[in-house]
Each structure stands twice: as C-alpha cells, then as structure tokens.
Design an enzyme around this catalytic site. Structure first.
Site, PDB file in Angstrom:
ATOM      1  N   ASP A 263       0.866  -1.175   0.000  1.00 13.21           N
ATOM      2  CA  ASP A 263       0.000   0.000   0.000  1.00 13.21           C
ATOM      3  C   ASP A 263       0.912   1.236   0.000  1.00 13.21           C
ATOM      4  O   ASP A 263       2.130   1.144   0.115  1.00 13.21           O
ATOM      5  CB  ASP A 263      -0.959  -0.020   1.206  1.00 13.21           C
ATOM      6  CG  ASP A 263      -2.181   0.868   0.956  1.00 13.21           C
ATOM      7  OD1 ASP A 263      -2.117   1.735   0.048  1.00 13.21           O
ATOM      8  OD2 ASP A 263      -3.191   0.723   1.656  1.00 13.21           O
TER       9      ASP A 263
HETATM   10  C1  BGC Z   1      -5.073   3.184   0.358  1.00  9.21           C
HETATM   11  C2  BGC Z   1      -5.244   2.182  -0.755  1.00  9.21           C
HETATM   12  C3  BGC Z   1      -5.141   2.869  -2.088  1.00  9.21           C
HETATM   13  C4  BGC Z   1      -3.810   3.573  -2.172  1.00  9.21           C
HETATM   14  C5  BGC Z   1      -3.549   4.247  -3.505  1.00  9.21           C
HETATM   15  C6  BGC Z   1      -3.846   4.057   0.169  1.00  9.21           C
HETATM   16  O1  BGC Z   1      -3.817   5.106   1.068  1.00  9.21           O
HETATM   17  O2  BGC Z   1      -5.007   2.514   1.595  1.00  9.21           O
HETATM   18  O3  BGC Z   1      -6.462   1.520  -0.623  1.00  9.21           O
HETATM   19  O4  BGC Z   1      -5.308   1.951  -3.121  1.00  9.21           O
HETATM   20  O5  BGC Z   1      -3.749   4.548  -1.144  1.00  9.21           O
HETATM   21  O6  BGC Z   1      -4.335   5.343  -3.692  1.00  9.21           O
END
Ligand code: BGC
Length: 736
Positions: A263
């Site tokens: 993530d």
């Molecule tokens: C979130 C993810 C997301 C990623 C990219 C993160 O902060 O937890 O779910 O896909 O950002 O935007």
C-alpha cells in the site's frame, strides 16, 4: 511474448532497471514533459530515475497517460511500457453505489455489473489496473473504510469479492476492454483496534483463517491479477514486512501467483512502525516478505541496489518479482500495444453513457434498505402533498469518498429525481450537512459549512414552517462522504448535531415523516427511528442516486435490499455483528435477568438497532416451516433444507431468503449463528416458491481445537428466514 522471451528480457536487464520495475510512483512525479522536481527528496531518488518506474498510479485521462507513457518507454533501456493504475472503487465516471451498499443487494450480478462498468470506462480512458475490490471483512462502524467493503459476513463478502473481480477483469485473458483487479488489503485491514484508522489488528489465527482470509481467497480463485498489502500490524508484525503472511499464507497456502504491491508508502512505514531503523532495512524486510512493487516509499529504488550488491538480498528475489511484473505486462498485452485504450473504439465504450446511467440507477435502487415503514407510509402517491426538506435534497456530493474521477455535477439529486415524476416539487435544505463552521478534511478538497449559527437557525425555522404547511414530509439527512472513507474514523456515529435540530424542529410540527439517510457506514439512528414513520437508508448511492431514490419513494421500484452490516444501537456496541459467540453468561435482550453477572450492558441492549440481513419491502413474505430431506448425514454427504416463501402482499417484490447455521456443540466456541447461504427470489402477489438449499460438509467446517479444518459430528440448527434474527428452524445431525 513467450515465457522464454520474458526470461531473456529479464536476463538482459541491469539491476537498476529491474529495481525500476519494482517501483511505483505517483502521477505527481511526472508531467507531460518528464519527471518533476519536488518529490525526489522525500523519496530519496534522483528525479531522472523516476522514468525507470515500472508502474504509475493516480494519473487519469487517456492523453495525459499517453504522454507520460511515451517518455517512460523512451527513457527505459529496454523500452518496457509502464502499467497505469488508479483507485476506481465504485465507478469511474458513472458512479455506482459504494461497496457497502452493493453488499446490501445480496446479488453477484449487481457486483459484476458494477465492476464491468467501472472497468470499461476506466480502460477506455487509458488505465490498466484498478486498486479494487477491497474485500476486507468489516465489523466496526467507527472505521471510515467500512464503506469500501461489502460488510460483516465472510460468506457474503466472498461471493461479492469473486463477482467484483470477474466484472472488473471481463471475459478475456488479457482483460481487453477491462482492467486487471488489485484485491486489497491483505490481510485483515478491516479489523483495526477500536475502529481507528491504521490501528493494530489483534486477531486469533482461527479468526483470521475462518473469517478474514476467505474473501481474499475467493478473489484469487476468480483470478485477481494483483493483491495489495495492508498497512496494519497483525500479531504485532506489520503485514508488509511479514514473510509468513505473504510468502507463507498468501502464496504457498492460498496459491496467489500474481503481483503483490505494497500500500502507499507502507514499506516506508515499517520505519514508523518501529520495526525497521531505516529505508534500507525496510526495503529488505519487504522484499524478503515477498512484496513485488513498492508503492511510493522510494525504499526499493533508493536502497535495494546496495542491499543486492553487498549480498544482503539475493538477486534471485528481485528477479522473481520482476518476472511476475513482466508476465502481468505481457498478459495485459502492453509489449505489443502499450496503449490499451487505443483499441477501445472498437468496443464502443462511452463514458457516463445513458446505458451506464440506467444500470447505475437500477443498482442504486437495489442497495437502498427500507428500515421502517409504519402505516405503509411509503410509497408516496404522485399527487400527494409532500414537503421535501433536508441538506441532502439538492446535494450532488452523493458519490462516496473514493470517487475522485466522477464529476459530482453530473449526479442527480433527490429533488431532480422527484421532479421527473412530479414537476412542481420544491425543496428546502433546512441546514447544511455539517454543523455551522465545521470542516472535514478530504483528499483533494475539504468540505466546510460556512453558514453561521444565526443563518442556520433561520433556515431551520423556515424549513419547519414549510413542513407544517404540508401533509407529509420527506427529510433527507446524513453524514458527509468526507466523514467516511480512508482517514474517516468516527467516535460519534450519529448525524451532525445541526441535522438533529432540523429533525426535531420538523417533527415538532409534522409527524407524518419519512427520513432518507445518507451514510458511508452504519450510523446510530436511534433519534431518527423514534421520530420517523419510514426510514430509507440509501448509503452513498452514486450518480443516479436521486433518480433511484425517487423511484423507491413513488413505488416505481420496490425496496429489496438487506443490511450487509448490522446497524448498531449506539457506538458503545461497536463492533457488533450477527455471528457473535456464545459466552458462559449469554442472555437475550428482554430476558428477565435476576443476576448481575451476565454478558450484557447495564444501559443498552445487546442487539443492534437493526440486524444484519434486515430490510423491508413494499410487500410481505411469509415463510413455511423448514423441511429437511433427511435428519442425519455422514461425513461427505449433503442434505437439503427447503422453505416455501409466499408473497402475501399486494405488489411484486424480491426477497433475499437467508440461511444461517448453528453448530450446537463443538470443541471450540462457535458463532451463535452464521450466514451460510442466500437466494434472491422474485414473487408476484399470491405467488409461492419453494427455495431449496444444499447443506454440504464445507458449510459445517471450522478450525477445531487442533487447528484442523473439519466438521465435527453433532447437532446443527438450520434457520431460514428474512434476516439474521427471524426465521424458521430445524435440527439435523452429522454422524460419525
Ligand atoms: C489506500 C489504498 C489505495 C492507495 C492508492 C492508500 O492510502 O489505503 O487503498 O489503493 O492509497 O491510492
């Protein structure tokens, strides 16, 4: 390319190039002309190296993507095309209901269509992969991200997860016209302690395996191209650096062969979790754990080369990850056609088309849960004298917290929806969504209520006068989308105070009241339940929300949704869910309690305000007793449980017939009840249907005292009914 050609390509790449493939950067690192100054310091990477990134996130628009794609391909020694990824969660331009609402359809076809529409639109605009579906099981309404999940049931979640992946990825092997799915967040991100965003997750291994892993497994079976790690710690170890979870469980046990991405900055956060002292150690832990792509921490690109050169990390680990990424690029067809969108005119995809809007309207109506309908207050008649009041009556921000690419101006408000049926309709807001002066921060913008206290008082007063002058009132209330989603944890899960005042003021003058509730989570709606004759819970319904609501208000569509998450009595109950466990001191609400030492609260009931699976229709259904084709089975056998459901009301309606099982005695404590099956049926007035469920061994299995996954002989109760509380029961035995 053939597999051998991919291996040859890999072998001809420098270490620097390979590490580039393992790096994902955000669109802010690029402009149409090249890499931009700014992010290099934070990432610890010279900006020239940005062009080696194997994938890019968050850029949208076919032209912009094409520009960045071209400069990256040009700059890469082997001209390897980057993959473009973004968060397309419940729609790209046609926004459909949030996933928690989608769960309420209990209908895979709706999930599949949602995935299909959003993927087709996003692919037409140049994207390759979406960071969806989020299949994390959720039980705690305080957590803002419950909106992105399909709810509290492992069974429902698993069915919906598979359907979403199928819809997103389409039918063809190369995801033509569609996107690859990146299922997230592995693992158990949906169980943060106290519902507080990013908090530690403390789960028993039994609970992890029985409740949390199956939906990811379902997504893997459905062919999810990618998987994303979660931010949280699990058993005190950040998942992103946990080899046992990633290589052990995800790859070896669950058979995931696709690409695993961290993530956002989750590798960098290993430092903030205090398990790695610096970026180098963070990079080492993540690559050893098996994380292929580093999203936006820069740890891999800035420190991995050093780790390999000094022999701390074997180059073989890097090669493994790069090969997986090259295979995904090959599967997407990027080597032949780096720009997949070019091909799309032949699919005839139009963004926000009338056809997509039509499906969005239908699906939205399927997600709206009718919680209360005293005196058949709804549906309204077209000619009825109704005052439309509330801050959501003319609100266009009904797309949900994760709909960055949808244009809220294109959404249909309730007033617009109602006007298409009753052109003379008017509405009064009464107040803002937030309290006067309140601000909630969002990703790209924040939402503020700039109305003063005095202006608000006046506006509420006017709304009350308006309510008094009409026979019936429909009041549209709710939380703001920005009070939900990532970073949207709340300790008070009621509607903002200003709206409570509006509710009181309207109720004081007119008790002929229906309330429409907008929410990204199960809210505490006791105050609304007390006052409203009818409650329609509409979540964040998307672009066609207002039309769908009007369809239900006027009876053009009959409500059919069932709660995908229990609606708590109040926040003090959270987390509350249908499959709680027996305790040694179990009591039912309302039982005559003479002993203080029972499993209960002193001040609130144990049961939620509305249970999982609950939802009314404009018609009534009755259930016969449960009939079993046999009362005993042996290992490996199945039995059938059937009920006859009859529509005893006056209109055609759909019912989600739900099957719950209880294992009466076992070597470990088992849930009091657990959803294990459902079927949605449509019945005309007076029509009856026999609904038959097969009960197979896998539905009886659990991790026993020795952590073996099996069914234990003994008695089971099967309950079939309209929700998780009401139903008819029968008992059967599994014999040795
Ligand atoms: C979130 C993810 C997301 C990623 C990219 C993160 O902060 O937890 O779910 O896909 O950002 O935007």
């Amino acid at each position: 390319m053939t597999e051998q050609q991919l291996v040859d390509l890999l072998q001809s790449m420098t270490l620097e190039e390979k590490i580039g493939q393992l790096t994902q950067l955000d669109g802010s690192c690029f402009s149409g002309e090249g890499p931009v100054t700014g992010p290099e310091q934070e990432l610890g990477i010279p900006k020239e190296k940005f062009l080696l990134a194997g994938s890019i996130l968050g850029v949208t628009g076919a032209d912009k993507i094409e520009q960045i794609r071209r400069i990256c391909i040009e700059a890469q020694p082997h001209h390897i095309p980057p993959i473009f990824m973004a968060d397309v969660i419940n729609g790209y331009q046609t926004i459909l209901p949030i996933p928690l609402a989608l769960g309420c359809t209990f209908e895979e076809e709706a999930a599949k269509k949602t995935g299909d529409i959003m993927a087709r639109e996003a692919a037409a605009d140049g994207l390759d992969i979406t960071f969806a579906p989020m299949v994390d099981l959720v039980k705690d309404a305080r957590w803002g991200r419950v909106m992105e999940s399909t709810g509290e049931s492992v069974y429902l979640n698993s069915r919906m997860a598979a359907a979403m992946v199928e819809g997103i990825q389409g039918e063809s092997e190369d995801f033509s016209g569609h996107l690859g799915a990146c299922t997230k967040h592995f693992a158990a991100y949906g169980a943060p302690m106290a519902g507080r965003e990013y908090c530690a997750v403390e789960l028993s291994e039994r609970s992890l395996r029985e409740e949390y892993l199956p939906s990811y497994q379902a997504a893997i079976h459905a062919g999810s191209a990618m998987m994303m790690t979660s931010f949280n710690t699990l058993d005190r170890i950040p998942v992103t650096g946990n080899e046992k979870i990633m290589r052990g469980i995800l790859r070896d046990e669950m058979g995931f062969q696709g690409v695993l991405i961290s993530d956002w900055n989750a590798i960098g956060e290993l430092i903030l979790n205090h398990v790695a002292e610096d970026k180098k150690e963070a990079a080492r832990q993540a690559v050893v754990a098996g994380v292929d792509i580093d999203m936006m921490s820069g740890c891999y690109m800035s420190r991995m080369e050093e780790l390999v050169r000094e022999g701390t990390v074997e180059e073989g680990l890097i090669d493994e990850s790069v090969l997986r990424i090259l295979k995904l690029k090959n599967r997407l067809g990027l080597f032949e056609r780096p720009n997949r969108a070019e091909k799309l005119p032949e699919y005839g995809v139009a963004l926000l088309s009338e056809e997509n809007r039509k499906v969005a309207r239908e699906i939205a109506a399927k997600t709206m849960v009718l919680l209360k309908n005293e005196e058949n207050f709804l549906p309204l008649k077209r000619e009825e004298d109704v005052a439309l009041i509330g801050p959501y009556m003319e609100e266009k921000g009904i797309l949900g917290a994760w709909s960055f690419f949808g244009d809220r101006e294109k959404s249909i408000t309730i007033l617009e929806g109602v006007r298409s049926k009753n052109p003379s309709a008017h509405a009064k807001s009464g107040c803002g969504i937030l309290n006067p002066g309140q601000t909630v921060y969002g990703f790209k913008f924040h939402e503020t209520n700039e109305m003063t206290e005095e202006e608000t008082e006046r506006s509420i007063q006017e709304a009350a006068e308006y309510a008094a002058a009409h026979k019936k009132v429909v009041l549209a209330l709710g939380e703001s989308p920005l009070q939900t989603g990532e970073g949207g944890s709340r300790a008070d899960i009621t509607i903002p105070d200003v709206q409570k005042k509006l509710l009181d003021a309207v109720y004081a003058v007119n008790q002929n009241l229906a309330v429409i509730v907008f929410a990204g989570r199960p809210l505490d709606i006791r105050a609304i339940k007390e006052k409203a004759k009818s409650i329609l819970y509409v979540w964040m319904p998307g672009t066609e929300g207002g039309n769908a609501i009007a369809d239900i208000l006027y009876g053009d569509r009959v409500p059919e949704a069932k709660l995908s998450m229990s609606l708590p009595y109040c926040v003090g109950q959270c987390p509350v869910c249908h499959n709680e466990f027996w305790t040694g001191r179990h009591v039912e609400d309302g039982e005559n309690i003479t002993n203080r030492f029972q499993s209960k609260y002193q001040d609130i009931p144990n049961a939620p305000l509305y249970p999982f699976g609950y939802g009314l229709s404009y018609t009534d259904f009755t259930y016969s007793d449960v009939e079993l084709d046999r009362a005993e089975i042996h290992e490996g056998e199945e039995l059938e449980a059937a009920v006859v459901v009859e529509n005893t009301g006056a209109v055609t309606g759909k019912e989600v017939v739900q099957l719950y099982l209880t294992d009466e005695y076992a070597s470990v404590a088992r849930p009091i009840r657990e959803l294990k099956g459902y079927q949605k049926i449509c019945l005309a007035p007076g029509e009856k249907k026999k609904v038959v469920f097969k009960i197979s061994m896998d539905m009886l299995c659990f991790y026993d005292r020795k952590m073996e996954y099996r069914a234990e002989p003994g008695s089971f109760i099967v309950r079939i009914g309209t929700d998780s509380v009401n139903g008819k029961e029968a008992r059967f035995w599994l014999r040795k």
